[in-house]
Motif scaffolding. Sequence first.
Motif, short mmCIF file in Angstrom:
data_model
loop_
_atom_site.label_atom_id
_atom_site.label_comp_id
_atom_site.label_asym_id
_atom_site.label_seq_id
_atom_site.Cartn_x
_atom_site.Cartn_y
_atom_site.Cartn_z
N TYR A 34 0.83 -1.18 0.04
CA TYR A 34 0.17 0.17 -0.15
C TYR A 34 0.96 1.19 0.02
N PRO A 35 0.45 2.59 -0.26
CA PRO A 35 1.12 3.63 -0.31
C PRO A 35 1.39 4.24 0.87
N TYR A 36 2.36 4.97 1.10
CA TYR A 36 2.64 5.82 2.14
C TYR A 36 2.91 7.50 1.63
N ASP A 37 1.81 8.24 2.03
CA ASP A 37 1.73 9.69 1.39
C ASP A 37 1.71 9.54 0.00
N GLN A 38 2.77 10.15 -0.62
CA GLN A 38 2.91 10.47 -2.18
C GLN A 38 3.67 9.05 -2.72
N ASN A 39 4.32 8.21 -1.95
CA ASN A 39 4.96 7.03 -2.41
C ASN A 39 4.05 5.79 -2.59
N ASN A 40 3.94 5.45 -3.80
CA ASN A 40 3.16 4.21 -3.78
C ASN A 40 4.00 2.80 -3.47
N ARG A 41 5.33 3.18 -3.40
CA ARG A 41 6.36 1.84 -2.93
C ARG A 41 6.51 0.92 -4.08
N LEU A 42 6.05 0.94 -5.30
CA LEU A 42 6.13 0.18 -6.16
C LEU A 42 7.80 0.05 -6.54
N GLU A 43 8.42 1.18 -6.75
CA GLU A 43 9.73 1.07 -7.08
C GLU A 43 10.63 0.44 -6.20
N ASN A 44 10.18 0.58 -4.70
CA ASN A 44 10.93 0.02 -3.68
C ASN A 44 10.83 -1.59 -3.58
N LEU A 45 9.27 -1.90 -4.24
CA LEU A 45 9.12 -3.35 -4.20
C LEU A 45 9.92 -4.17 -5.25
N GLN A 46 9.68 -3.59 -6.52
CA GLN A 46 10.37 -4.25 -7.67
C GLN A 46 11.42 -4.98 -7.67
N PRO A 47 12.79 -4.70 -6.75
CA PRO A 47 13.67 -5.37 -6.43
C PRO A 47 13.58 -6.80 -5.70
N LEU A 48 12.62 -6.62 -4.51
CA LEU A 48 12.34 -7.67 -3.95
C LEU A 48 11.54 -8.75 -4.96
N ALA A 49 10.61 -8.10 -5.84
CA ALA A 49 9.79 -9.04 -6.76
C ALA A 49 10.53 -9.66 -7.71
N HIS A 50 11.57 -9.17 -8.29
CA HIS A 50 12.54 -9.88 -8.98
C HIS A 50 13.52 -10.87 -8.43
N HIS A 51 13.77 -10.65 -7.00
CA HIS A 51 14.75 -11.79 -6.33
C HIS A 51 13.60 -12.86 -5.80
N LEU A 52 12.29 -12.69 -5.57
CA LEU A 52 11.60 -13.74 -5.33
C LEU A 52 11.28 -14.56 -6.75
N GLU A 53 11.38 -13.99 -7.90
CA GLU A 53 11.02 -14.70 -9.06
C GLU A 53 12.31 -15.27 -9.42
N GLN A 54 13.56 -15.27 -9.23
CA GLN A 54 14.59 -15.83 -9.50
C GLN A 54 14.53 -17.08 -8.19
N THR A 55 14.18 -16.94 -7.17
CA THR A 55 14.05 -17.90 -6.05
C THR A 55 13.35 -18.98 -6.38
N LEU A 56 12.08 -18.37 -6.67
CA LEU A 56 10.86 -19.27 -6.76
C LEU A 56 11.04 -20.15 -8.38
N GLN A 57 11.56 -19.39 -9.11
CA GLN A 57 11.48 -19.77 -10.72
C GLN A 57 9.99 -19.63 -11.09
N GLN A 58 9.51 -18.57 -10.93
CA GLN A 58 7.92 -18.20 -10.89
C GLN A 58 7.77 -16.50 -11.48
N ALA A 59 6.99 -16.46 -12.02
CA ALA A 59 6.86 -14.89 -12.24
C ALA A 59 6.25 -14.41 -11.05
N VAL A 60 6.47 -13.05 -10.84
CA VAL A 60 6.21 -12.14 -9.64
C VAL A 60 5.68 -10.90 -10.08
N ARG A 61 4.75 -10.46 -9.83
CA ARG A 61 4.10 -9.20 -10.12
C ARG A 61 3.96 -8.25 -8.91
N ALA A 62 4.41 -6.98 -8.71
CA ALA A 62 4.39 -6.19 -7.65
C ALA A 62 3.10 -5.17 -8.07
#
Length: 294
Positions: A34-62
């Motif tokens: 969820y966002p905090y004030d003006q930051n929807n946090r998607l940019e902050n979440l993308q690296p974690l999504a990519h890391h999980l994608e590699q770990t699980l060998q499964q597509a991950v969408r933030a």
Amino acid sequence: MKPLLLFFLFCAVFCKTAQSQPSAQKPTLVLATYPYDQNNRLENLQPLAHHLEQTLQQAVRAVSYPTVSALLAAIRAREVDVALVNTYGFLLLSTDTVPVVRPLASLVVPEGQTTYQACLFSSRSSGIQSMEDLRERAAKTRIVLAGENSTSGNYAQRQFLQQARVGALEKAFAEVQYAQSHAQVIQLVNAGLAEVGACGLNELRHQLQNWQVHPEEINVLWTSGQIPLGPVVVQETMPQATQKKIQQALTQLHVQNPAAFKSVLEGWTEAGGASNFRACAPGPFSMDLKKSAN
């Protein structure tokens, strides 16, 4: 002979490529927040999504839902597989008759460090200088909170005011308002549209340090102790093997992918100097708010 050699070469290349890509057989995993004030946090979440994608060998969408309420609704509708929720949001999910999520890990803040606190403050012009004053004048006082699902700008203050014998806000105060952000709480009190404000202490300190509000214009009535950070949760129905892989990926993130870990911290300022994710212990989630009242 040559066609046979080419066939085996093709098979080897195809298999190697398939192993390096997320499995097409698995559905896309949704990682949400969820966002905090003006930051929807998607940019902050993308690296974690990519890391999980590699770990699980499964597509991950933030995904970032517009509000905590919208995120909780999506979790309950099973539209989200993994979520970074706030503390109060997780407590609300925990009250469901049949819990839909399981907490996997939460960020660890070093012992004695306070990075996530709540506060209550009043305008100097209100004449409310202490909790005793607030108890006596609550019936004629307007209070503004940061949001219905805010931990440090609603839930924490409600808990404290119950303990301080002020009671339920809607019965005790003349008017209860909700702002659109922690910053707006301070602005509304400063503008005289409410006498008392409830918000995160970090935001109040920020505005005081930047002279957006003058120190002599407000009285700090109460500050909480360190608030436990909300956990990363997964759907209860997720396969145990997948849950374990995600939990291990989180608890090792600061070592295996420091850049992704740093990105998470930059999006969750309340995590401050957190050192790592720690696996959640079995049992109910507790929130013990130490109080410091003036």
